[in-house]
Scaffold this motif. Structure first.
Motif, PDB file in Angstrom:
ATOM      1  N   TYR A 142       0.807  -1.221   0.000  1.00 15.03           N
ATOM      2  CA  TYR A 142       0.000   0.000   0.000  1.00 15.03           C
ATOM      3  C   TYR A 142       0.842   1.272   0.000  1.00 15.03           C
ATOM      4  O   TYR A 142       0.305   2.368  -0.195  1.00 15.03           O
ATOM      5  CB  TYR A 142      -0.912   0.038   1.239  1.00 15.03           C
ATOM      6  CG  TYR A 142      -1.891  -1.095   1.352  1.00 15.03           C
ATOM      7  CD1 TYR A 142      -2.955  -1.227   0.481  1.00 15.03           C
ATOM      8  CD2 TYR A 142      -1.766  -2.042   2.366  1.00 15.03           C
ATOM      9  CE1 TYR A 142      -3.863  -2.266   0.587  1.00 15.03           C
ATOM     10  CE2 TYR A 142      -2.674  -3.090   2.496  1.00 15.03           C
ATOM     11  CZ  TYR A 142      -3.718  -3.190   1.601  1.00 15.03           C
ATOM     12  OH  TYR A 142      -4.614  -4.223   1.731  1.00 15.03           O
ATOM     13  N   LEU A 143       2.144   1.170   0.264  1.00 10.43           N
ATOM     14  CA  LEU A 143       2.952   2.338   0.589  1.00 10.43           C
ATOM     15  C   LEU A 143       3.945   2.696  -0.511  1.00 10.43           C
ATOM     16  O   LEU A 143       4.678   1.847  -1.003  1.00 10.43           O
ATOM     17  CB  LEU A 143       3.704   2.098   1.904  1.00 10.43           C
ATOM     18  CG  LEU A 143       2.841   1.755   3.121  1.00 10.43           C
ATOM     19  CD1 LEU A 143       3.725   1.500   4.338  1.00 10.43           C
ATOM     20  CD2 LEU A 143       1.830   2.854   3.410  1.00 10.43           C
ATOM     21  N   ILE A 153      -0.227   6.589   0.553  1.00  8.08           N
ATOM     22  CA  ILE A 153      -0.986   5.342   0.632  1.00  8.08           C
ATOM     23  C   ILE A 153      -1.716   5.161  -0.690  1.00  8.08           C
ATOM     24  O   ILE A 153      -2.605   5.945  -1.042  1.00  8.08           O
ATOM     25  CB  ILE A 153      -1.974   5.374   1.818  1.00  8.08           C
ATOM     26  CG1 ILE A 153      -1.218   5.639   3.125  1.00  8.08           C
ATOM     27  CG2 ILE A 153      -2.737   4.051   1.916  1.00  8.08           C
ATOM     28  CD1 ILE A 153      -2.121   5.766   4.341  1.00  8.08           C
TER      29      ILE A 153
END
Length: 309
Positions: A142-143, A153
């Motif tokens: 997600y990062l 994000i």
């Protein structure tokens, strides 16, 4: 960007001075500080007024307002009232037993300006154990790194409905004022009310525009593990355990992320109940009384398995 810090205060006489002192140590002071006392019955309010008198010059041009409520209606109500009195571009709610690292507000202002952020989640340093949450390893997909200790994000709803993420716990969200205006905390709720509120705010942003949602790591928020807090409370009767608002709000939702969030909170809620109910009989009564949530919970487990695969 101008920044309002809102502190809901109720019976935190042992902590409020050090919380306020963490604001005095900021390299960049907030432009506005609003303290909402929720009819404290200890010396929290007198300690607050004394601290503000003794350090008035150190707060400089920070506008300070203390709102004294005559009736205790819970932290959600206090936050709603504080927000209604605020005027700055950025808003953060600082719990009266939490603290900011001296660099936090400066880092936040730079990140929002430079990267045009809409919403920031902070990782948490729990005190006194100094454990930092969340663990970034299961969240890597997600990062996207955009600066030192700062990540964009990429799938915000996927991230915040993951069991590995923490949003709305303690004081770990900062956002633009305009995104909060359409939302309120559920005033009477005290169990996971922050998760419910910030999830609605986040969905509101993403429904309006793509939005830039960030995770700021580095341990700039200190959350004190307070004796007697809800997470450590013991119950003699199952009806003393509040139903988290997220569960009722999304029990019939068809949205994948709503269901993931509901299931994740439901799992934590069940574990909290079974850990803190002092009687085995009460644990059985709790399970039976809330049996209608079993089918949605099983659906959550299946959905979670599909998401992982």
């Amino acid at each position: 960007m101008t920044h309002t810090v809102i502190i809901p205060l109720f019976n935190k006489a042992s902590y409020i001075a050090q919380t306020l002192h963490s604001l005095l140590r900021q390299h960049k002071m907030p432009e506005e500080l609003i303290i909402v006392d929720d009819a404290s019955t200890d010396h929290s309010l007198s300690i607050t007024h004394e601290f503000l008198r003794n350090h008035a010059a150190e707060f400089g041009h920070c506008r300070i307002q203390v709102i004294e409520l005559s009736e205790n209606k819970g932290p959600g109500n206090a936050r709603n009232i504080g927000f209604a009195a605020s005027s700055c571009e950025l808003i953060s709610f600082l719990d009266a037993d939490d603290e900011y690292h001296p660099s936090l507000l400066e880092i936040v202002a730079e990140a929002f300006n430079k990267h045009q952020l809409d919403f920031m989640v902070l990782d948490i340093t729990f005190m006194p154990c100094r454990e930092i949450y969340p663990n970034l390893e299961p969240l890597k997909k997600y990062l996207e790194p955009i600066a030192a200790d700062l990540y964009l994000i990429k799938d915000p709803l996927g991230a915040v409905s993951s069991p590995h993420f923490i949003m709305g716990v303690g004081s770990n969200v900062i956002t633009k004022r305009k995104w909060i205006a359409a939302h309120q905390y559920i005033a009477e709720a005290q169990l996971n009310e922050g998760i419910d509120f910030w999830y609605r705010v986040l969905k509101g942003i993403l429904n309006s525009e793509p939005g830039k949602i960030a995770l700021q790591t580095g341990g700039y928020l200190y959350v004190n593990e307070v004796p007697g807090s809800l997470s450590r409370k013991h119950y003699s009767h199952f009806k003393q355990i509040e139903l988290p608002p997220v569960i009722l709000r999304y029990i019939n939702s068809k949205d994948k992320h709503d269901r993931l969030l509901m299931g994740m909170i439901g799992e934590r809620w069940y574990r909290h109940a079974l850990k803190n109910l002092i009687s085995n009989h009460q644990k059985v009564y709790f399970m039976w009384h809330h049996r209608r949530f079993l089918t949605p919970y099983l659906g959550y487990l299946l959905l979670k398995m599909n998401v992982r695969s």
